[in-house]
Design an enzyme around this catalytic site. Structure first.
Site, PDB file in Angstrom:
ATOM      1  N   GLU A 125       0.821  -1.217   0.000  1.00 24.50           N
ATOM      2  CA  GLU A 125       0.000   0.000   0.000  1.00 24.50           C
ATOM      3  C   GLU A 125       0.851   1.262   0.000  1.00 24.50           C
ATOM      4  O   GLU A 125       1.325   1.698   1.053  1.00 24.50           O
ATOM      5  CB  GLU A 125      -0.928   0.025   1.229  1.00 24.50           C
ATOM      6  CG  GLU A 125      -1.772   1.308   1.277  1.00 24.50           C
ATOM      7  CD  GLU A 125      -2.672   1.414   2.498  1.00 24.50           C
ATOM      8  OE1 GLU A 125      -2.603   0.547   3.382  1.00 24.50           O
ATOM      9  OE2 GLU A 125      -3.440   2.389   2.562  1.00 24.50           O
ATOM     10  N   LYS A 171      -2.751  -2.090  -2.877  1.00 28.70           N
ATOM     11  CA  LYS A 171      -3.741  -1.179  -2.297  1.00 28.70           C
ATOM     12  C   LYS A 171      -3.321   0.227  -2.691  1.00 28.70           C
ATOM     13  O   LYS A 171      -2.257   0.707  -2.282  1.00 28.70           O
ATOM     14  CB  LYS A 171      -3.797  -1.338  -0.781  1.00 28.70           C
ATOM     15  CG  LYS A 171      -4.790  -0.392  -0.103  1.00 28.70           C
ATOM     16  CD  LYS A 171      -5.239  -0.914   1.253  1.00 28.70           C
ATOM     17  CE  LYS A 171      -6.073   0.119   1.982  1.00 28.70           C
ATOM     18  NZ  LYS A 171      -6.760  -0.440   3.144  1.00 28.70           N
ATOM     19  N   GLY A 216      -9.208   7.115   1.864  1.00 27.82           N
ATOM     20  CA  GLY A 216      -8.264   8.232   2.013  1.00 27.82           C
ATOM     21  C   GLY A 216      -8.857   9.592   2.339  1.00 27.82           C
ATOM     22  O   GLY A 216      -8.214  10.598   2.105  1.00 27.82           O
TER      23      GLY A 216
HETATM   24  P1  13P Z   1      -9.239   4.641   4.542  1.00 30.89           P
HETATM   25  O1  13P Z   1     -10.141   3.953   3.576  1.00 30.89           O
HETATM   26  O2  13P Z   1      -9.958   5.238   5.717  1.00 30.89           O
HETATM   27  O3  13P Z   1      -8.277   5.595   3.873  1.00 30.89           O
HETATM   28  O4  13P Z   1      -8.335   3.513   5.231  1.00 30.89           O
HETATM   29  C1  13P Z   1      -7.855   2.484   4.475  1.00 30.89           C
HETATM   30  C2  13P Z   1      -6.574   2.030   5.037  1.00 30.89           C
HETATM   31  O5  13P Z   1      -6.440   0.919   5.487  1.00 30.89           O
HETATM   32  C3  13P Z   1      -5.428   2.933   5.004  1.00 30.89           C
HETATM   33  O6  13P Z   1      -4.265   2.226   5.301  1.00 30.89           O
END
Ligand code: 13P
Length: 340
Positions: free
Chosen positions: A177, A219, A262
């Site tokens: 990610e 991700k 996000g």
């Molecule tokens: P959000 O969808 O709230 O951005 O969180 C996803 C996530 O796991 C960020 O690492």
């Protein structure tokens, strides 16, 4: 490395109609979320809230996986089931966040470096024995004046690749990610450029570490206007720019891309994902979701820390899971929101 098991798990994580619930908030992040509804962040409240999420009827069929936190993977439902066992019993895959958060990047003001490689192999073996099929590591890229720096991208993508190789060696699918933050007044072009540079460096680093891409999941953040940008790119533009960016950077061997929300609203996150899947583009990977806030926010508000609200909070989660599941197939219709 058992490539076949890794591939099967990675493919199951992005199965059509399903996506991933990120519920791996660290203690400080969980405290922020609970503060917003005036609930104390203690271990029992965190357990009760997470139990609400994993036991919500009508949601697990749309959720291929649940990303847990170190505390959460060790907790049990009131009925006595270990959380990972409850999740697996419903046909979903338990996962675990393994990075240890971010530090300020040395010599690079305004940028972050993700830590957590020390002892990672041993932690992964323990998590795997507790039932985790996949892991998550989040790197953070900030857009700003002269940012992101090459140093920030290089250091973080190298760490992500090393993490991915350690995961695969331990038989756990790595979610890689690299989050390009929405914070700032930058336009969608700046987000596009930063995301392309980041993903190019990521896939170069993964190749260098011999990571088996078929046994990974990306991700990603969407290509969007910054939060404070006066011109908000509309849904169709976000979908087109995000897919063009991914096509130029993400190898076809990757089985799927799951998006983080996000800071987008719940509805925006669903609309953007749906637009990408409804367009009929012939894409080499599946596009799905791994939302935290966009799945949880309505449920968190409905819960409000009161056991009497658990059922209505669970209905909110089930609704968002269902609508996002439809968006993975390009079948989300906005009117479903009004009817909800
Ligand atoms: P959000 O969808 O709230 O951005 O969180 C996803 C996530 O796991 C960020 O690492």
């Amino acid at each position: 490395m058992d490539r076949q098991t890794l591939e099967e798990t990675a493919n199951a994580m992005v199965a059509p109609g399903r996506g991933i619930l990120a519920m791996d908030e660290s203690h400080p992040t969980c405290k922020r979320r609970f503060d917003s509804i005036g609930v104390e962040s203690n271990e029992e409240n965190r357990r009760a809230y997470r139990e609400l999420l994993i036991t919500a009827e009508g949601s697990s069929e749309h959720l291929s996986g649940y990303i847990l936190f170190d505390e959460t993977i060790r907790q049990r439902t009131a009925a006595g089931a270990a959380f990972p066992d409850h999740i697996a019993g419903n046909g979903s895959i338990p996962g675990i966040k393994v990075d240890k958060g971010t530090l300020d990047m040395p010599l690079h003001p305004g940028e972050k470096f993700t830590q957590g490689l020390d002892g990672l192999r041993d932690r992964l073996v323990e998590y795997r024995d507790l039932g985790a099929g996949f892991a998550k590591w989040r790197a953070v890229i900030t857009i700003g004046d002269g940012l992101p720096s090459g140093a920030c991208i290089e250091a973080n993508m190298y760490s992500l690749a090393l993490y991915a190789s350690i995961c695969q060696d331990a038989g756990v699918v790595p979610i890689v990610e690299p989050e390009v933050l929405m914070d700032g007044a930058h336009d969608i072009d700046a987000c596009d450029a930063a995301t392309r540079a980041t993903l190019r460096a990521l896939y170069e680093a993964l190749a260098e570490q011999d990571v088996h891409l078929e046994g990974t999941v990306l991700k990603a953040s969407m290509v969007l206007s910054g939060k404070d940008c006066p011109r908000r790119a509309p849904v169709a533009e976000v979908a087109e720019r995000t897919v063009a960016c991914l096509r130029n950077t993400v190898p076809a061997a990757v089985p799927g891309v799951v998006f983080l929300s996000g800071g987008q609203t719940a509805v925006q996150s669903t609309e953007h994902l749906n637009a990408m899947n409804a367009a009929g583009w012939n894409l080499p990977w599946r596009l799905s979701f791994s939302y935290g806030r966009a799945l949880q926010e309505p449920a968190l508000r409905a819960w409000d820390g009161d056991a009497a609200n658990v059922a209505s909070a669970q209905r909110q989660l089930a609704l968002r899971a269902r609508l996002n599941g439809a968006a993975t197939l390009g079948q989300y219709r906005g009117e479903t929101e009004a009817a909800a």
